[in-house]
Design a protein around this motif. Structure first.
Motif, short mmCIF file in Angstrom:
data_model
loop_
_atom_site.label_atom_id
_atom_site.label_comp_id
_atom_site.label_asym_id
_atom_site.label_seq_id
_atom_site.Cartn_x
_atom_site.Cartn_y
_atom_site.Cartn_z
N TRP A 1 0.82 -1.21 0.00
CA TRP A 1 0.00 0.00 0.00
C TRP A 1 0.85 1.26 0.00
O TRP A 1 0.52 2.25 0.64
CB TRP A 1 -0.99 -0.04 1.17
N ARG A 2 1.95 1.21 -0.77
CA ARG A 2 2.79 2.40 -0.91
C ARG A 2 2.14 3.43 -1.82
O ARG A 2 2.21 4.63 -1.55
CB ARG A 2 4.17 2.02 -1.45
N GLU A 3 1.52 2.98 -2.90
CA GLU A 3 0.96 3.90 -3.89
C GLU A 3 -0.55 3.84 -4.01
O GLU A 3 -1.17 4.82 -4.41
CB GLU A 3 1.61 3.63 -5.25
N GLU A 4 -1.12 2.70 -3.72
CA GLU A 4 -2.57 2.53 -3.84
C GLU A 4 -3.20 2.35 -2.48
O GLU A 4 -2.56 1.86 -1.56
CB GLU A 4 -2.89 1.30 -4.69
N LEU A 5 -4.46 2.71 -2.39
CA LEU A 5 -5.24 2.51 -1.18
C LEU A 5 -5.89 1.13 -1.25
O LEU A 5 -6.37 0.73 -2.31
CB LEU A 5 -6.32 3.60 -1.08
N PRO A 6 -5.92 0.40 -0.14
CA PRO A 6 -6.64 -0.88 -0.16
C PRO A 6 -8.11 -0.68 -0.53
O PRO A 6 -8.67 0.41 -0.32
CB PRO A 6 -6.52 -1.38 1.29
N PRO A 7 -8.75 -1.71 -1.04
CA PRO A 7 -10.17 -1.61 -1.37
C PRO A 7 -11.00 -1.25 -0.13
O PRO A 7 -10.63 -1.58 1.00
CB PRO A 7 -10.54 -3.01 -1.86
N GLN A 8 -12.12 -0.61 -0.37
CA GLN A 8 -12.98 -0.14 0.73
C GLN A 8 -13.40 -1.28 1.65
O GLN A 8 -13.43 -1.11 2.87
CB GLN A 8 -14.21 0.58 0.16
N ASN A 9 -13.73 -2.44 1.10
CA ASN A 9 -14.17 -3.55 1.96
C ASN A 9 -13.05 -4.00 2.91
O ASN A 9 -13.31 -4.39 4.05
CB ASN A 9 -14.69 -4.73 1.14
#
Length: 160
Positions: A86-94
């Motif tokens: 999760w350096r560049e992307e956000l984890p999925p909302q769920n």
């Protein structure tokens, strides 16, 4: 470990990468457990829990066992690993919702103090970018996050 724990520490796995199905997430948990036990020499996976992209929480050491995820905080924190890089992307909302629900379950069940302090791993351990820049920016917006932390490295106190 005495409960309720006063701290929650958020991690990312980096490797293994994000998992999206239950079978992938089980494999990720087994990979981390093997790495922690066979490479690091620990008696189990270091985290209290991990959360997968399938929206499930997976038990590592659980609520009441001392972890191996954040030196100096292992005996007073619940360590939650958000499986993925999760350096560049956000984890999925769920996945994020499951982390919130897991923390709330810990509070409601008496395993986490209601006035707990939330930190990212990098705040309590030198030389790590964990839980990744993007996830770290996200958890800064969560209830109970504190940027004020006393960290001790090599007998030297550092205020970060």
């Amino acid at each position: 470990m005495p409960n309720p724990a006063p701290y929650v520490i958020i991690h990312h796995s980096y490797i293994p990468p994000a998992c999206n199905t239950t079978s992938e997430c089980i494999e990720a948990m087994q990979f981390m457990q093997d790495l922690h036990m066979n490479t690091n020499g620990w008696n189990d996976i270091g985290y209290s829990f991990a959360v997968g992209g399938d929206g499930n929480a997976y038990t590592g050491r659980g609520w009441s066992s001392v972890g191996a995820h954040a030196p100096l905080y292992n005996n007073k924190s619940i360590g939650i690993c958000v499986i993925g890089d999760w350096r560049e992307e956000l984890p999925p909302q769920n996945q994020l919702e499951t982390v919130h629900n897991l923390i709330q379950l810990g509070v409601d069940s008496g395993y986490i103090r209601s006035d707990y302090i939330l930190h990212g791993h990098r705040q309590v351990r030198a030389n790590t970018e964990c839980p990744g820049d993007r996830l770290f920016e996200e958890i800064k917006t969560w209830p109970h996050f504190s940027s004020d932390v006393d960290v001790f490295y090599n007998d030297t106190k550092k205020k970060s």
